[in-house]
Design a protein around this motif. Structure first.
Motif, PDB file in Angstrom:
ATOM      1  N   PHE A   1     -13.416  11.540 -18.222  1.00 14.13           N
ATOM      2  CA  PHE A   1     -11.978  11.827 -18.207  1.00 14.13           C
ATOM      3  C   PHE A   1     -11.575  12.574 -16.932  1.00 14.13           C
ATOM      4  O   PHE A   1     -10.469  12.384 -16.422  1.00 14.13           O
ATOM      5  N   ALA A   2     -12.492  13.411 -16.429  1.00 14.25           N
ATOM      6  CA  ALA A   2     -12.203  14.100 -15.166  1.00 14.25           C
ATOM      7  C   ALA A   2     -12.058  13.078 -14.043  1.00 14.25           C
ATOM      8  O   ALA A   2     -11.154  13.191 -13.201  1.00 14.25           O
ATOM      9  N   VAL A   3     -12.936  12.063 -14.049  1.00 17.10           N
ATOM     10  CA  VAL A   3     -12.862  11.019 -13.009  1.00 17.10           C
ATOM     11  C   VAL A   3     -11.596  10.178 -13.200  1.00 17.10           C
ATOM     12  O   VAL A   3     -10.972   9.760 -12.218  1.00 17.10           O
ATOM     13  N   VAL A   4     -11.205   9.949 -14.456  1.00 18.73           N
ATOM     14  CA  VAL A   4      -9.943   9.211 -14.706  1.00 18.73           C
ATOM     15  C   VAL A   4      -8.785   9.989 -14.055  1.00 18.73           C
ATOM     16  O   VAL A   4      -7.986   9.420 -13.301  1.00 18.73           O
ATOM     17  N   GLY A   5      -8.727  11.282 -14.339  1.00 18.62           N
ATOM     18  CA  GLY A   5      -7.650  12.119 -13.778  1.00 18.62           C
ATOM     19  C   GLY A   5      -7.664  12.110 -12.263  1.00 18.62           C
ATOM     20  O   GLY A   5      -6.625  11.965 -11.609  1.00 18.62           O
ATOM     21  N   LEU A   6      -8.860  12.209 -11.699  1.00 22.02           N
ATOM     22  CA  LEU A   6      -8.994  12.214 -10.241  1.00 22.02           C
ATOM     23  C   LEU A   6      -8.518  10.891  -9.648  1.00 22.02           C
ATOM     24  O   LEU A   6      -7.775  10.869  -8.659  1.00 22.02           O
ATOM     25  N   THR A   7      -8.933   9.790 -10.278  1.00 18.18           N
ATOM     26  CA  THR A   7      -8.589   8.468  -9.742  1.00 18.18           C
ATOM     27  C   THR A   7      -7.087   8.191  -9.869  1.00 18.18           C
ATOM     28  O   THR A   7      -6.483   7.620  -8.955  1.00 18.18           O
ATOM     29  N   VAL A   8      -6.515   8.613 -10.981  1.00 13.53           N
ATOM     30  CA  VAL A   8      -5.054   8.432 -11.142  1.00 13.53           C
ATOM     31  C   VAL A   8      -4.336   9.214 -10.047  1.00 13.53           C
ATOM     32  O   VAL A   8      -3.419   8.694  -9.385  1.00 13.53           O
ATOM     33  N   ARG A   9      -4.782  10.448  -9.812  1.00  6.41           N
ATOM     34  CA  ARG A   9      -4.170  11.251  -8.732  1.00  6.41           C
ATOM     35  C   ARG A   9      -4.360  10.558  -7.385  1.00  6.41           C
ATOM     36  O   ARG A   9      -3.442  10.505  -6.572  1.00  6.41           O
ATOM     37  N   ALA A  10      -5.574  10.035  -7.167  1.00  2.00           N
ATOM     38  CA  ALA A  10      -5.863   9.366  -5.885  1.00  2.00           C
ATOM     39  C   ALA A  10      -4.929   8.184  -5.682  1.00  2.00           C
ATOM     40  O   ALA A  10      -4.365   8.009  -4.598  1.00  2.00           O
ATOM     41  N   LEU A  11      -4.740   7.388  -6.739  1.00  2.00           N
ATOM     42  CA  LEU A  11      -3.903   6.188  -6.605  1.00  2.00           C
ATOM     43  C   LEU A  11      -2.432   6.561  -6.428  1.00  2.00           C
ATOM     44  O   LEU A  11      -1.697   5.888  -5.709  1.00  2.00           O
ATOM     45  N   ILE A  12      -2.024   7.633  -7.079  1.00  7.97           N
ATOM     46  CA  ILE A  12      -0.622   8.057  -6.952  1.00  7.97           C
ATOM     47  C   ILE A  12      -0.400   8.695  -5.589  1.00  7.97           C
ATOM     48  O   ILE A  12       0.527   8.329  -4.853  1.00  7.97           O
ATOM     49  N   ARG A  13      -1.268   9.633  -5.221  1.00  2.00           N
ATOM     50  CA  ARG A  13      -1.033  10.379  -3.980  1.00  2.00           C
ATOM     51  C   ARG A  13      -1.346   9.564  -2.724  1.00  2.00           C
ATOM     52  O   ARG A  13      -0.904   9.924  -1.643  1.00  2.00           O
ATOM     53  N   SER A  14      -2.140   8.497  -2.879  1.00  2.00           N
ATOM     54  CA  SER A  14      -2.351   7.630  -1.708  1.00  2.00           C
ATOM     55  C   SER A  14      -1.215   6.616  -1.582  1.00  2.00           C
ATOM     56  O   SER A  14      -1.242   5.768  -0.692  1.00  2.00           O
ATOM     57  N   ARG A  15      -0.254   6.703  -2.467  1.00  2.04           N
ATOM     58  CA  ARG A  15       0.954   5.848  -2.495  1.00  2.04           C
ATOM     59  C   ARG A  15       0.646   4.392  -2.896  1.00  2.04           C
ATOM     60  O   ARG A  15       1.458   3.515  -2.717  1.00  2.04           O
ATOM     61  N   TRP A  16      -0.545   4.149  -3.416  1.00  3.45           N
ATOM     62  CA  TRP A  16      -0.875   2.802  -3.902  1.00  3.45           C
ATOM     63  C   TRP A  16       0.065   2.433  -5.050  1.00  3.45           C
ATOM     64  O   TRP A  16       0.595   1.324  -5.099  1.00  3.45           O
ATOM     65  N   VAL A  17       0.283   3.382  -5.937  1.00  2.42           N
ATOM     66  CA  VAL A  17       1.135   3.114  -7.105  1.00  2.42           C
ATOM     67  C   VAL A  17       2.571   2.857  -6.648  1.00  2.42           C
ATOM     68  O   VAL A  17       3.213   1.901  -7.103  1.00  2.42           O
ATOM     69  N   VAL A  18       3.051   3.681  -5.734  1.00  2.00           N
ATOM     70  CA  VAL A  18       4.448   3.542  -5.286  1.00  2.00           C
ATOM     71  C   VAL A  18       4.657   2.190  -4.616  1.00  2.00           C
ATOM     72  O   VAL A  18       5.603   1.462  -4.932  1.00  2.00           O
ATOM     73  N   VAL A  19       3.743   1.849  -3.705  1.00  2.00           N
ATOM     74  CA  VAL A  19       3.904   0.583  -2.970  1.00  2.00           C
ATOM     75  C   VAL A  19       3.819  -0.602  -3.943  1.00  2.00           C
ATOM     76  O   VAL A  19       4.637  -1.531  -3.886  1.00  2.00           O
ATOM     77  N   THR A  20       2.854  -0.561  -4.847  1.00  2.00           N
ATOM     78  CA  THR A  20       2.711  -1.668  -5.803  1.00  2.00           C
ATOM     79  C   THR A  20       3.940  -1.746  -6.710  1.00  2.00           C
ATOM     80  O   THR A  20       4.438  -2.847  -6.988  1.00  2.00           O
ATOM     81  N   ALA A  21       4.439  -0.591  -7.142  1.00  2.00           N
ATOM     82  CA  ALA A  21       5.612  -0.577  -8.024  1.00  2.00           C
ATOM     83  C   ALA A  21       6.835  -1.113  -7.284  1.00  2.00           C
ATOM     84  O   ALA A  21       7.610  -1.915  -7.845  1.00  2.00           O
ATOM     85  N   ILE A  22       7.002  -0.707  -6.021  1.00  2.00           N
ATOM     86  CA  ILE A  22       8.156  -1.198  -5.247  1.00  2.00           C
ATOM     87  C   ILE A  22       8.063  -2.720  -5.105  1.00  2.00           C
ATOM     88  O   ILE A  22       9.044  -3.436  -5.285  1.00  2.00           O
ATOM     89  N   PHE A  23       6.857  -3.197  -4.801  1.00  2.00           N
ATOM     90  CA  PHE A  23       6.654  -4.644  -4.649  1.00  2.00           C
ATOM     91  C   PHE A  23       7.008  -5.377  -5.942  1.00  2.00           C
ATOM     92  O   PHE A  23       7.797  -6.330  -5.947  1.00  2.00           O
ATOM     93  N   LEU A  24       6.442  -4.889  -7.044  1.00  2.00           N
ATOM     94  CA  LEU A  24       6.632  -5.575  -8.329  1.00  2.00           C
ATOM     95  C   LEU A  24       8.089  -5.526  -8.783  1.00  2.00           C
ATOM     96  O   LEU A  24       8.691  -6.541  -9.131  1.00  2.00           O
ATOM     97  N   LEU A  25       8.627  -4.304  -8.794  1.00  2.00           N
ATOM     98  CA  LEU A  25      10.003  -4.152  -9.295  1.00  2.00           C
ATOM     99  C   LEU A  25      10.999  -4.830  -8.351  1.00  2.00           C
ATOM    100  O   LEU A  25      11.970  -5.432  -8.796  1.00  2.00           O
ATOM    101  N   GLY A  26      10.713  -4.730  -7.040  1.00  2.00           N
ATOM    102  CA  GLY A  26      11.602  -5.370  -6.049  1.00  2.00           C
ATOM    103  C   GLY A  26      11.660  -6.865  -6.263  1.00  2.00           C
ATOM    104  O   GLY A  26      12.734  -7.462  -6.340  1.00  2.00           O
ATOM    105  N   PHE A  27      10.481  -7.483  -6.385  1.00  2.00           N
ATOM    106  CA  PHE A  27      10.463  -8.935  -6.583  1.00  2.00           C
ATOM    107  C   PHE A  27      11.032  -9.316  -7.952  1.00  2.00           C
ATOM    108  O   PHE A  27      11.645 -10.365  -8.095  1.00  2.00           O
TER     109      PHE A  27
END
Lengths: 422, 312
Positions: A5-31
């Motif tokens: 669970f610690a690694v889950v939390g770390l990875t979620v933070r990594a994906l959010i703070r590296s802007r992977w989530v934002v870019v993917t969300a913008i792509f998906l929602l935009g299209f």
């Protein structure tokens, strides 16, 4: 489990703070937002709704597949190269907990992005088709799109009999409720020369008790799927064998059918629930890709892992062609003819045969590896309002996530025990 | 008899290329033991095999030949890592986590309860002078500040065996002195510390025993005092003497021993001068971003042992 669970939390933070989530969300929602303006449909409300569902599901599937395969390798190979993983592995944490934590994080974020994108799409669809349409369009949409139908195929052995110009198919139907209309779908083929643009024919459908349920003379266009809305029964009809007959009234044109040429569709369930089941199948596929990306990242360096992941995605996209090769046993088109005589350019030599055997073996292996992904493709079913059965969902989960994802995870863990992390 | 925490026996490490061909022999037949409560230094120039040896003790690398026992078990055993703290040569922390999140994350990996984790994080942040920067991302830190976070994560599990790879690299003299004091304090409390460095002064200041490696070979092994002591000479320290008295004393010594005695004014080392200057400097302005400089290195209470860490 705490470490996982610690690694889950770390990875979620990594994906959010590296802007992977934002870019993917913008792509998906935009299209998702601009998709209605990009659709090319047949001009009918039903056609537009089906194309929209199909494109949206393809968008979510492809967009998130690429994003997942882009992120997965970096989460292991990238962290190993930056020596972040080393810091975790000197703690009392087995590699399997790290792998599982990262996989669960990817599953979680993919699920959220999928639901967000689907929510927006569903809202837009309801707004677009909910009002301002002709009553006839509304009825058509209600009967043919905003419903879920269970597909019934003919019982084996009931086929077209060309000698009499007639086809007879027997279909074992479940109980048909009163007031729920049926749908008949048929597609016949004709040899290259067709004397008329459409062919006249007679349809005759009898219920399990032999009563005439439907009779109509209709024009049929060879090669095109014909969709006929049948009237709803006034009383519930118990499950049993229905008989569908078609008589070709054009004596100059030969018609023939294929295995799935004639199907009957009965209403069975809620449209939104069916779409959610389709969404679940997409999610299972993403879980498999997440496992593939993480395993590639364990086995290879970042660039190689990304290349291998992209190659895997390509194989999945080409799984239809791979399946065709395995089914037909043909690697190339059969030899063409010159004025009726077979072309003699293709000689069969031992070397050629050996190469073909090797290639066919490779195709069979690839088909086993990625064929299941194609088998659980929900896009067509969702677009055609065809019911996605719970059993199919469970089978999809087992085949894609438990079996294939598990094999990939096991491969990563076995490799990790032999790897040096210094 | 003192408990042996680490046993290295004829260990070799050869790095191979993709095709399995031997590329570099990083460690060649090294053997030594490290006892509980000892501060052991691995000394050697760059590429002498210090870090490789340390990574083999952690199970990150596998020896090509020989045997390693850490805390009585093979380094591949996951469970023993709960008793080990490791500070790598490069901090290698997640740049997107804050200092507090970093320590909390590593605490979770050791399975510490939330309340205990929070207490230890608090104490370690205070110990490393980073309490004011707890919410800043590690990626924004200077190398020295990141090093302090790395040191703090090394100690989050209150380890029995602490492996420090170049612990003072990147630290300012204050931080360097604090780390050295902390190492001595931990050793006094029974922890075993193995540190590798090529900063000879650091090793001399804190280590009980050292091993000198060169090209992967163990060239010297022994107590620091034994290795450094020049047995043929003595040094006498006196308060400054009047020149006439001094000359008279030297003459007497010359006549008595037959040797030519030398004299000089002793020099302070630069580290001492620097620390005195910092101590007398005005206090930092409000909102200063660097690590806090404390008069003494406060050892986190949870590291002091049960008798010493009485809760307030």
């Amino acid at each position: 489990m705490k470490a996982t669970f610690a690694v889950v939390g770390l990875t979620v933070r990594a994906l959010i703070r590296s802007r992977w989530v934002v870019v993917t969300a913008i792509f998906l929602l935009g299209f998702t937002l601009i998709l209605p303006w990009m659709l090319r449909d047949d001009g009918t409300a039903v056609g537009r709704a089906r194309v929209w569902i199909q494109y949206q599901f393809h968008l979510m599937l492809l967009g998130l597949s690429v994003a997942t395969l882009g992120a997965g390798p970096g989460l292991v190979a990238g962290e190993r190269e930056r020596r972040h993983l080393q810091q975790i592995l000197v703690k009392p944490v087995p590699f399997v907990a790290v792998w599982l934590g990262k996989w669960l994080a990817l599953c979680l974020i993919n699920g959220v992005l999928l639901l967000g994108s689907f929510g927006l799409f569903f809202f837009m669809m309801v707004r677009s088709f909910g009002s301002g349409r002709l009553p006839s369009d509304q009825t058509e949409l209600r009967n043919r799109v905003w419903t879920v139908r269970r597909l019934t195929r003919p019982v084996a052995g009931t086929r077209w009999v060309e000698g009499e110009g007639m086809g007879v198919w027997r279909l074992e139907m479940p109980t048909v409720s009163a007031g729920k209309p049926l749908l008949l779908r048929a597609r016949f083929f004709s040899p290259a020369v067709v004397s008329r643009w459409t062919i006249p024919g007679e349809w005759e459908i009898r219920d399990p008790e032999g009563r005439m349920y439907y009779y109509e003379r209709l024009e049929l266009r060879p090669g095109v799927v014909q969709e006929i809305s049948l009237p709803a029964p006034s009383d519930t009809i118990a499950a049993g064998v229905w008989e569908v007959r078609y008589r070709n009234l054009d004596r100059d044109t030969i018609l023939f059918d294929e295995e799935k040429s004639v199907t009957l569709w009965s209403e069975a369930g809620c449209f939104a629930t069916n779409l959610l089941r389709g969404l679940a199948l997409i999610w299972f596929r993403l879980l498999l890709l997440a496992a593939a990306g993480l395993t590639m990242g364990t086995l290879f360096s970042t660039p190689v892992a990304i290349f291998m992941s992209t190659f895997l995605l390509l194989l999945i996209l080409l799984s239809g062609q791979i399946g065709w090769v395995v089914r037909t046993g043909q690697l190339v088109e059969p030899p063409h003819t010159h004025g009726g005589e077979p072309c003699t350019e293709h000689h069969s030599t031992p070397l050629r045969e050996a190469v073909e055997r090797g290639l066919k073996g490779m195709y069979r292996f690839l088909d086993r590896a990625v064929g299941a992904v194609r088998d659980f493709d929900p896009v067509e079913q969702a677009a055609e309002s065809s019911r996605i059965e719970v059993q199919n969902l469970l089978r999809g989960f087992f085949q894609l996530v438990v079996l294939r994802g598990g094999i990939l995870g096991l491969l990563a863990v076995l490799a990790a025990t032999h790897l040096e992390w210094g | 008899m003192t408990e042996c925490r680490v046993q290295i026996e004829k260990v070799e490490k050869t790095f191979r290329d993709f095709w399995g061909r031997a590329r570099v022999r990083a460690v060649r037949g090294v053997s030594f033991d490290v006892a509980a409560g000892e501060v052991f230094g691995l000394l050697g120039p760059n590429g002498s095999g210090k870090s490789t040896l340390m990574k083999m003790m952690l199970g990150l690398l596998r020896p090509t030949a020989g045997q390693i026992r850490v805390l009585g078990q093979s380094p591949d055993t996951t469970a023993i890592r709960a008793r080990i703290g490791y500070m790598p040569e490069e901090s290698s922390l997640y740049p997107f986590l804050t200092a507090e999140e970093t320590l909390d994350f590593f605490g979770q990996l050791f399975g510490l309860e939330a309340a205990e984790r929070a207490r230890r994080v608090e104490e370690l942040l205070a110990m490393t002078g980073l309490a004011h920067a707890r919410c800043r991302r590690v990626g924004e830190f200077s190398k020295g500040m990141a090093r302090r976070v790395c040191l703090a994560q090394t100690l989050i599990n209150d380890p029995d065996l602490i492996l420090l790879d170049e612990p003072t690299a990147g630290l300012d003299p204050v931080g360097s002195r604090q780390v050295k004091e902390m190492i001595r304090a931990l050793a006094q409390r029974g922890r075993t510390v193995i540190l590798s460095s090529h900063l000879l002064a650091d090793v001399e200041d804190v280590c009980d025993r050292i091993a000198i490696l060169y090209h992967g070979l163990l060239c010297a092994l022994g107590c620091v005092n034994d290795l450094l002591e020049e047995h043929g000479q003595i040094r006498i320290l006196l308060p400054a003497l009047d020149p006439a008295v001094r000359e008279e004393s030297l003459e007497w010594l010359r006549r008595r021993t037959g040797a030519v005695p030398l004299w000089e004014h002793p020099r302070k080392d630069l580290e001492t001068v620097f620390l005195e200057t910092i101590r007398h400097a005005p206090p930092p302005p409000e909102g200063a971003s660097g690590a806090a400089v404390e008069e003494e290195a406060p050892l986190a209470p949870f590291l002091k042992g049960k008798g010493e860490s009485a809760p307030p």
